[in-house]
Write a protein that holds these residues in place. Structure first.
Motif, short mmCIF file in Angstrom:
data_model
loop_
_atom_site.label_atom_id
_atom_site.label_comp_id
_atom_site.label_asym_id
_atom_site.label_seq_id
_atom_site.Cartn_x
_atom_site.Cartn_y
_atom_site.Cartn_z
N ARG A 229 81.68 93.80 58.43
CA ARG A 229 82.61 94.49 58.23
C ARG A 229 83.78 94.77 59.08
NH1 ARG A 229 81.21 98.54 54.28
NH2 ARG A 229 82.36 100.07 55.06
N ARG A 230 83.46 94.67 60.30
CA ARG A 230 84.56 94.61 61.35
C ARG A 230 85.46 93.55 61.57
NH1 ARG A 230 86.46 98.44 65.10
NH2 ARG A 230 86.99 97.61 67.15
N ALA B 135 87.89 94.09 58.66
CA ALA B 135 88.99 95.08 59.03
C ALA B 135 89.87 94.26 59.87
CB ALA B 135 88.28 96.28 59.65
N LEU C 73 86.67 100.55 55.01
CA LEU C 73 86.80 99.60 53.81
C LEU C 73 86.10 100.04 52.69
CD1 LEU C 73 85.72 96.28 55.79
CD2 LEU C 73 88.11 97.10 54.99
N LEU D 283 93.26 99.31 64.06
CA LEU D 283 92.01 98.79 63.91
C LEU D 283 91.30 99.91 64.71
CD1 LEU D 283 89.81 96.84 62.87
CD2 LEU D 283 89.93 96.02 65.36
N GLU E 297 85.85 102.83 63.80
CA GLU E 297 85.08 102.74 62.31
C GLU E 297 85.93 102.25 61.21
OE1 GLU E 297 81.78 103.66 61.96
OE2 GLU E 297 81.61 104.23 64.17
N ASP E 298 85.45 101.33 60.66
CA ASP E 298 86.24 101.06 59.50
C ASP E 298 86.31 101.81 58.26
OD1 ASP E 298 84.52 99.89 57.05
OD2 ASP E 298 83.40 99.09 58.69
#
Length: 612
Positions: free
Chosen positions: A134-135, A138, A78, A72, A75-76
């Motif tokens: 978004r976090r 992820a 996705l 993890l 910064e993702d």
């Protein structure tokens, strides 16, 4: 326990800095390792080396017992065009994930349930989601995959108190078997205590291992420092005797004691270099009268949401309050209402004449106009001299004591790390001698050493203090009481602290947001039962959806133009730094842009509620 990852004498240099200097360590099956250290000290680099994403310059890294690795990052990565279902569950068949209690636990803990209610449903697109949502996606995707070794870089960022508690419980329950392990970088000391069986401190290219979580780490580190101090005192005593012997020696014997001179030089050479310590001082505070800030029957509406519903709250001088609540319940809105930065839909706000208020936001927007300035210039912009206790010191001396040593003072603000910017932002606020301090997630991007220094300031803070934070350790140490926003627009006092809040959330697991038609008032001391969940909002017509999408596109274009205007103004300010009249005019234009941006963002959010 199986040795999953082994590191032998690993060395890695990035530029001129030795991030890892002959480091040897191992990750065993069943390990839950917390990684702490200064911002920029090499924690993320260490994780990338362990995960195989970065090669070392020398030494050896072996992953003999690892079948899969999950990371993890901060910064993702996705796919914005993917749906929530695709991002989290991939190609897992429904009967597979629905029948797995571990996966159902992840969906409930991070996404609000099997239908992923907190992110708009399984069929919602990833692209329009906020950074925090978004976090969560992820993190959920990584936990669903369940890799052999799980690497988490600041996993508690964007999680509320309830989310942090759930994540700690999940990791302890599911990452304790001999065939898996978890390594987590974190500055959340409660989380570190809850999950870690071992703590690694990354400092000066070395990795020091301590058994246990944060409390054990602090105790063990204190004992190491005590032993180091005893050794240093012995060395100093020996050095003083050697130097005294040299001074007493007659001139005719100066050629004799070469071995003595060599011994003295070796003692001096062995003295370790001074650490770049962070020292946040006790700044002066303007005297505060009996009237601070009052909110009387105050309501704030955002789109069709009533975030604050008829709140009456009289802040007292010296009051120290921690604020907790679900994401989106209105914690930041409450701070902005107290600061007078958001218009009230109804009710009124009254501020005492002696109030000098400072507001630390979650973002570092205050530093955007100083992006091309140097650190020392940004500090001198507030004051060139400040009195600490009975002594007056310069901005340069202050910067030195805050860890901006030597050439670091000449670093441009845009080149600072997130933690350094946060430290600079906080320092600028405190230098203005406020007596009311509003802190919105102050622990973001701060390492444990800086957090400890910040808490030392807050311990002796004589003014009024309000803190919004998911850091339980900070809330319980710095604040005398806690209040909660449970999503119904009301304030509720928590005599039992954060633990009582978690009990309330477990009793009402689905967060609710008050409809705009609701009314009433509730002071922090009241104990009314939680309001029932509001009815589902009516479905919007296709015409309303189209109009909302047009509004979002229009606002986004206007925001782009505002950003361009803001950049031009910054460039003009940089070209005329000594023209105070022009800088003042340009600063007024910047303030107008900030106000316009906030209005546009509210419009965008209202349209986004319709689009979904």
């Amino acid at each position: 326990m199986a040795n999953l990852i082994s590191v032998e004498r690993a060395t890695l240099a990035l530029g001129t800095a030795h991030v890892l200097d002959e480091v040897s360590l191992g990750v065993l099956g069943g390990d839950r390792i917390g990684v702490v250290g200064r911002n920029g000290g090499g924690k993320t680099t260490l994780i990338r080396v362990l995960a195989g994403h970065l090669e070392v310059d020398s030494g050896r890294v072996t992953r003999a017992g690892v079948s899969s690795v999950g990371v993890l990052a901060q910064e993702d990565a996705l796919d914005p065009g993917a749906t929530v279902r695709e991002a989290v569950l991939g190609d897992l068949a429904e009967h597979v994930w629905a029948g797995d209690s571990r996966i159902r636990d992840v969906l409930t803990g991070l996404l609000g349930g099997i239908g992923a209610e907190s992110v708009g449903g399984f069929d919602a697109l990833v692209g329009p989601l906020s950074g925090g949502e978004r976090r969560r996606l992820a993190l959920a995707a990584l936990l669903v995959q369940d890799p052999t070794v799980l690497f988490l870089d600041e996993p508690t960022n964007h999680l509320d108190v309830e989310g942090v508690a759930w994540l700690a419980e999940h990791l302890v329950r599911h990452r304790a078997s001999p065939d898996n392990a978890v390594v987590a970088i974190t500055h959340d000391r409660w989380f570190l205590d809850a999950i870690a069986t071992t703590t690694w401190e990354v400092v000066d290219g070395k990795v020091n291992a301590f058994e246990g979580g944060y409390a054990a780490y602090v105790l063990a580190k204190a004992e190491r420092e005590r032993m180091a101090q005893v050794t240093a005192e012995r060395r100093d005593n020996l050095l003083r005797k050697e130097l005294a012997w040299l001074r007493r020696g007659p001139p005719a014997r100066t050629t004799k004691p070469k071995f003595r001179i060599d011994a003295g030089n070796s003692l001096i050479a062995d003295e370790p270099p001074a650490r770049d310590d962070v020292e946040l001082m006790r700044f002066a505070t303007t005297r505060l009268g009996k009237d601070v800030v009052d909110l009387v029957d105050a309501s704030v509406t955002l789109g069709d949401r009533l975030l604050l519903d008829g709140i009456t709250w009289h802040l007292a001088p010296g009051e120290r309050v921690g604020i907790v609540g679900v994401n989106g319940a209105g914690k930041s809105t409450l701070l902005r209402a107290i600061a007078g930065l958001v218009p009230l839909s109804s009710g009124k706000r009254k501020e005492g004449i002696t109030v000098r208020l400072a507001y630390l936001t979650q973002e570092v927007r205050e530093l955007e106009r100083y992006a091309d300035w140097r650190v020392i210039e940004a500090i001198e912009d507030v004051r060139k001299y400040i009195r600490l206790g009975r002594k007056e010191i310069s901005a340069s001396q202050l910067a030195q004591r805050l860890g901006f040593t030597g050439g670091r003072q000449q670093t441009r603000v845009s080149d600072l790390s997130g933690g350094e910017r946060r430290r600079l932002q906080l320092t600028r606020l405190l230098m203005d001698e406020p007596n009311v301090l509003l802190l919105d997630e102050p622990t973001n991007d701060l390492d444990i050493e800086t957090l400890t220094s910040l808490e030392d300031i807050l311990d002796g803070w004589p003014g009024t203090l309000l803190v919004v934070s998911h850091d339980r350790y900070l809330l319980e140490r710095a604040c005398d009481k806690q209040i909660a926003l449970l999503g119904d627009g009301k304030l509720r006092e928590l005599p039992g602290g954060v633990e009582q809040y978690l009990e309330l959330r477990r009793a009402a697991p689905t967060p609710t947001l008050a409809p705009a038609a609701a009314s009433g008032s509730q002071a922090p001391g009241s104990a009314a039962p939680a309001a029932p969940a509001p009815p589902a909002p009516p479905a919007h017509s296709p015409a309303e959806f189209r109009e909302a999408r047009k509004d979002m596109a229009r606002v986004e274009k206007q925001l782009t133009r505002l950003t361009a205007r803001e950049e031009r103004i910054h460039a003009e300010m940089a070209q005329s730094p000594t023209d105070h009249a022009k800088v003042l005019t340009l600063n007024g234009q910047l303030r107008a842009i900030v106000d316009e941006r906030e209005t546009l963002e509210l419009e965008w959010l209202a349209a986004a509620e319709i689009v979904g």
